[in-house]
Scaffold this motif. Structure first.
Motif, PDB file in Angstrom:
ATOM      1  N   ASP A 197     -42.596 -19.282 -38.984  1.00 11.81           N
ATOM      2  CA  ASP A 197     -43.292 -20.555 -39.124  1.00 11.81           C
ATOM      3  C   ASP A 197     -43.290 -21.225 -37.759  1.00 11.81           C
ATOM      4  OD1 ASP A 197     -40.732 -21.564 -38.781  1.00 11.81           O
ATOM      5  OD2 ASP A 197     -40.472 -22.124 -40.888  1.00 11.81           O
ATOM      6  N   TYR A 198     -43.647 -22.514 -37.686  1.00  6.25           N
ATOM      7  CA  TYR A 198     -43.766 -23.145 -36.380  1.00  6.25           C
ATOM      8  C   TYR A 198     -42.402 -23.308 -35.707  1.00  6.25           C
ATOM      9  CZ  TYR A 198     -42.114 -27.690 -38.112  1.00  6.25           C
ATOM     10  OH  TYR A 198     -41.352 -28.701 -38.626  1.00  6.25           O
ATOM     11  N   THR A 199     -41.304 -23.244 -36.484  1.00  6.27           N
ATOM     12  CA  THR A 199     -39.977 -23.278 -35.878  1.00  6.27           C
ATOM     13  C   THR A 199     -39.471 -21.879 -35.537  1.00  6.27           C
ATOM     14  OG1 THR A 199     -38.825 -23.176 -38.019  1.00  6.27           O
ATOM     15  CG2 THR A 199     -39.421 -25.367 -37.177  1.00  6.27           C
ATOM     16  N   ASN A 200     -40.139 -20.853 -36.045  1.00  8.23           N
ATOM     17  CA  ASN A 200     -39.776 -19.458 -35.779  1.00  8.23           C
ATOM     18  C   ASN A 200     -41.060 -18.664 -35.560  1.00  8.23           C
ATOM     19  OD1 ASN A 200     -38.100 -17.128 -35.572  1.00  8.23           O
ATOM     20  ND2 ASN A 200     -38.419 -16.666 -37.741  1.00  8.23           N
ATOM     21  N   PRO A 201     -41.773 -18.943 -34.438  1.00  6.06           N
ATOM     22  CA  PRO A 201     -43.077 -18.310 -34.212  1.00  6.06           C
ATOM     23  C   PRO A 201     -42.975 -16.793 -34.172  1.00  6.06           C
ATOM     24  CG  PRO A 201     -42.724 -20.117 -32.662  1.00  6.06           C
ATOM     25  CD  PRO A 201     -41.422 -19.875 -33.347  1.00  6.06           C
ATOM     26  N   PHE A 202     -44.042 -16.139 -34.640  1.00  3.60           N
ATOM     27  CA  PHE A 202     -44.067 -14.681 -34.692  1.00  3.60           C
ATOM     28  C   PHE A 202     -44.338 -14.144 -33.284  1.00  3.60           C
ATOM     29  CE2 PHE A 202     -45.644 -10.452 -35.675  1.00  3.60           C
ATOM     30  CZ  PHE A 202     -44.728 -10.044 -36.625  1.00  3.60           C
ATOM     31  N   ARG A 203     -43.270 -13.737 -32.587  1.00  2.00           N
ATOM     32  CA  ARG A 203     -43.376 -13.235 -31.226  1.00  2.00           C
ATOM     33  C   ARG A 203     -42.535 -11.979 -31.069  1.00  2.00           C
ATOM     34  NH1 ARG A 203     -43.040 -19.162 -29.023  1.00  2.00           N
ATOM     35  NH2 ARG A 203     -40.826 -18.934 -29.458  1.00  2.00           N
ATOM     36  N   GLN A 204     -43.081 -11.005 -30.349  1.00  2.33           N
ATOM     37  CA  GLN A 204     -42.340  -9.832 -29.919  1.00  2.33           C
ATOM     38  C   GLN A 204     -42.366  -9.812 -28.396  1.00  2.33           C
ATOM     39  OE1 GLN A 204     -43.979  -6.070 -31.139  1.00  2.33           O
ATOM     40  NE2 GLN A 204     -42.213  -4.896 -30.438  1.00  2.33           N
ATOM     41  N   VAL A 205     -41.241  -9.481 -27.771  1.00  8.04           N
ATOM     42  CA  VAL A 205     -41.134  -9.536 -26.320  1.00  8.04           C
ATOM     43  C   VAL A 205     -40.770  -8.157 -25.783  1.00  8.04           C
ATOM     44  CG1 VAL A 205     -40.023 -10.648 -24.350  1.00  8.04           C
ATOM     45  CG2 VAL A 205     -40.378 -11.937 -26.464  1.00  8.04           C
ATOM     46  N   ILE A 206     -41.546  -7.690 -24.809  1.00 10.13           N
ATOM     47  CA  ILE A 206     -41.246  -6.453 -24.089  1.00 10.13           C
ATOM     48  C   ILE A 206     -41.052  -6.805 -22.624  1.00 10.13           C
ATOM     49  CG2 ILE A 206     -42.096  -4.181 -23.404  1.00 10.13           C
ATOM     50  CD1 ILE A 206     -43.702  -4.066 -25.954  1.00 10.13           C
ATOM     51  N   VAL A 207     -39.904  -6.402 -22.068  1.00 11.51           N
ATOM     52  CA  VAL A 207     -39.553  -6.728 -20.698  1.00 11.51           C
ATOM     53  C   VAL A 207     -39.484  -5.450 -19.873  1.00 11.51           C
ATOM     54  CG1 VAL A 207     -37.693  -7.585 -19.231  1.00 11.51           C
ATOM     55  CG2 VAL A 207     -38.341  -8.852 -21.261  1.00 11.51           C
ATOM     56  N   ASN A 208     -40.068  -5.491 -18.682  1.00 11.42           N
ATOM     57  CA  ASN A 208     -39.950  -4.406 -17.717  1.00 11.42           C
ATOM     58  C   ASN A 208     -38.941  -4.838 -16.654  1.00 11.42           C
ATOM     59  OD1 ASN A 208     -40.277  -2.444 -15.744  1.00 11.42           O
ATOM     60  ND2 ASN A 208     -42.195  -3.307 -14.992  1.00 11.42           N
ATOM     61  N   THR A 209     -37.899  -4.035 -16.444  1.00  6.94           N
ATOM     62  CA  THR A 209     -36.882  -4.400 -15.467  1.00  6.94           C
ATOM     63  C   THR A 209     -36.333  -3.165 -14.774  1.00  6.94           C
ATOM     64  OG1 THR A 209     -34.793  -5.585 -15.119  1.00  6.94           O
ATOM     65  CG2 THR A 209     -34.990  -4.318 -17.143  1.00  6.94           C
ATOM     66  N   HIS A 210     -35.896  -3.363 -13.520  1.00  2.22           N
ATOM     67  CA  HIS A 210     -35.177  -2.338 -12.776  1.00  2.22           C
ATOM     68  C   HIS A 210     -33.775  -2.829 -12.421  1.00  2.22           C
ATOM     69  CE1 HIS A 210     -39.482  -1.523 -11.985  1.00  2.22           C
ATOM     70  NE2 HIS A 210     -39.119  -0.267 -12.054  1.00  2.22           N
ATOM     71  N   ALA A 211     -33.360  -3.956 -12.968  1.00  2.00           N
ATOM     72  CA  ALA A 211     -32.106  -4.590 -12.589  1.00  2.00           C
ATOM     73  C   ALA A 211     -30.950  -4.070 -13.435  1.00  2.00           C
ATOM     74  CB  ALA A 211     -32.216  -6.103 -12.732  1.00  2.00           C
ATOM     75  N   PRO A 212     -29.950  -3.442 -12.824  1.00  2.47           N
ATOM     76  CA  PRO A 212     -28.784  -2.981 -13.596  1.00  2.47           C
ATOM     77  C   PRO A 212     -28.112  -4.101 -14.379  1.00  2.47           C
ATOM     78  CG  PRO A 212     -28.771  -2.001 -11.409  1.00  2.47           C
ATOM     79  CD  PRO A 212     -29.864  -3.024 -11.411  1.00  2.47           C
ATOM     80  N   GLY A 213     -28.059  -5.314 -13.775  1.00  2.00           N
ATOM     81  CA  GLY A 213     -27.412  -6.419 -14.467  1.00  2.00           C
ATOM     82  C   GLY A 213     -28.084  -6.766 -15.780  1.00  2.00           C
ATOM     83  N   VAL A 214     -29.407  -6.689 -15.835  1.00  2.00           N
ATOM     84  CA  VAL A 214     -30.135  -6.969 -17.070  1.00  2.00           C
ATOM     85  C   VAL A 214     -29.906  -5.854 -18.083  1.00  2.00           C
ATOM     86  CG1 VAL A 214     -32.426  -7.251 -18.092  1.00  2.00           C
ATOM     87  CG2 VAL A 214     -31.877  -8.375 -15.928  1.00  2.00           C
ATOM     88  N   VAL A 215     -29.980  -4.615 -17.625  1.00  2.00           N
ATOM     89  CA  VAL A 215     -29.788  -3.472 -18.526  1.00  2.00           C
ATOM     90  C   VAL A 215     -28.414  -3.529 -19.182  1.00  2.00           C
ATOM     91  CG1 VAL A 215     -29.599  -0.955 -18.622  1.00  2.00           C
ATOM     92  CG2 VAL A 215     -31.396  -2.022 -17.253  1.00  2.00           C
ATOM     93  N   GLN A 216     -27.397  -3.868 -18.409  1.00  2.00           N
ATOM     94  CA  GLN A 216     -26.034  -3.894 -18.943  1.00  2.00           C
ATOM     95  C   GLN A 216     -25.826  -4.998 -19.970  1.00  2.00           C
ATOM     96  OE1 GLN A 216     -23.106  -3.724 -15.729  1.00  2.00           O
ATOM     97  NE2 GLN A 216     -24.508  -2.463 -14.531  1.00  2.00           N
ATOM     98  N   LEU A 217     -26.650  -6.035 -19.930  1.00  2.00           N
ATOM     99  CA  LEU A 217     -26.524  -7.144 -20.878  1.00  2.00           C
ATOM    100  C   LEU A 217     -27.297  -6.908 -22.172  1.00  2.00           C
ATOM    101  CD1 LEU A 217     -26.844 -10.109 -18.369  1.00  2.00           C
ATOM    102  CD2 LEU A 217     -24.814  -9.559 -19.721  1.00  2.00           C
ATOM    103  N   CYS A 218     -28.119  -5.873 -22.215  1.00  2.00           N
ATOM    104  CA  CYS A 218     -28.945  -5.608 -23.392  1.00  2.00           C
ATOM    105  C   CYS A 218     -28.212  -4.728 -24.393  1.00  2.00           C
ATOM    106  CB  CYS A 218     -30.247  -4.919 -22.986  1.00  2.00           C
ATOM    107  SG  CYS A 218     -31.377  -5.963 -22.035  1.00  2.00           S
ATOM    108  N   ASP A 219     -28.516  -4.928 -25.656  1.00  2.00           N
ATOM    109  CA  ASP A 219     -28.055  -4.013 -26.699  1.00  2.00           C
ATOM    110  C   ASP A 219     -28.736  -2.668 -26.460  1.00  2.00           C
ATOM    111  OD1 ASP A 219     -27.693  -2.531 -29.044  1.00  2.00           O
ATOM    112  OD2 ASP A 219     -27.676  -4.322 -30.298  1.00  2.00           O
TER     113      ASP A 219
END
Length: 285
Positions: A197-219
């Motif tokens: 709903d408007y408090t939980n908009p229907f969004r999917q996010v795809i991120v492109n990264t080469h940063a080890p720090g970001v990769v290590q923080l992801c599930d």
């Protein structure tokens, strides 16, 4: 799909291998409803490649009030979100929500955030007031702060929906603020546990990264590893093409299909051999 449709699809597939444009780009009729639906869906995808110069620019009155792919129209977007019908009685509520989330950044002391409209010049300008009393326009903010601020605004924008493809959101972000950035990107996506709903908009996010720090923080279950893999084709034999490979213990993994393991991620999980600075063993948790 009947035999005739299968034959037409096969002919289009063969033609598509030699075409300079994709098959979907030529679909304008309802002869192939599935392909037409796919084309319409892909046209709604959004790409974000935020540029500091665009994020810093003020907006005049006729300017669009939705964030552009490069981050332009930041001020007019926030003004529109703050004065949307659902919040018209209290625009400060939106400003406070954005300022509060921006305060997650280490080293950014945010007291207040708003958009000022200049009647004489017909310009919207975004201002940030620090806890020390200094009031700064968007053009005076750092690149990392602006990128983070743009995502904070989109988090409050119920009109910003669909698939969002983001280029390296960690650019300009201090390493200490990577956890806040990763969490913000995660919060942009729809919460599957609650109805959209408007408090939980229907969004999917795809991120492109080469940063080890970001990769290590992801599930690991959220990761896809881009690899060039061999593929057999009727006309050109074996070629190498890009494949997105899931983690072997994730829900995306399928029997007999390629996956990746921790061994494939050594470059993202360990210090490079030439690293000059390393943490003493006693400080590593």
């Amino acid at each position: 799909m009947d035999v005739l449709d299968e034959g037409r699809a096969a002919r289009r597939s063969r033609v598509g291998e030699r075409a300079s444009r994709t098959v979907l780009s030529t679909m304008n009729t309802a002869d192939y409803p599935t392909a037409l639906a796919a084309r319409q869906e892909m046209r709604s995808w959004r790409r974000l490649a935020l540029e500091p110069s665009a994020l810093r620019a003020p907006d005049d009155t006729p300017a669009p009030d939705s964030l552009a792919p490069n981050g332009r129209h930041l001020a007019s977007t926030l003004y529109r979100v703050a004065h949307a019908p659902d919040w018209s009685a209290d625009p400060q509520r939106t400003y406070a929500a954005v300022a509060g989330r921006l305060g997650d950044l280490t080293g950014v002391g945010v007291d207040h955030l708003d958009v000022e409209y200049d009647d004489a010049r017909e310009l919207f300008t975004l201002f940030l007031q620090e806890r020390g009393g200094l009031r700064l326009p968007a053009r005076a903010l750092s690149e990392g702060t602006l990128r983070f601020l743009a995502l904070c605004i989109l988090l409050e924008d119920a009109q910003f929906t669909g698939l969002i493809c983001m280029e390296e959101p960690e650019n300009g972000i201090h390493p200490a603020n990577l956890p806040a950035m990763v969490q913000l990107v995660r919060d942009l996506a729809v919460d599957p546990a609650d109805p959209p709903d408007y408090t939980n908009p229907f969004r999917q996010v795809i991120v492109n990264t080469h940063a080890p720090g970001v990769v290590q923080l992801c599930d690991p279950a959220d990761l896809l590893l881009a690899q060039l893999r061999p593929r057999s084709t009727p006309e050109r034999g074996v070629v190498r093409s890009l494949a997105l490979v899931p983690y072997r213990q994730s829900w995306r993994a399928q029997p007999g299909r390629p996956t990746f393991s921790e061994a494939d991620m050594v470059a993202y999980l360990a210090n490079p051999p030439s690293a000059q600075l390393r943490l003493p063993p006693g400080l590593i948790a």
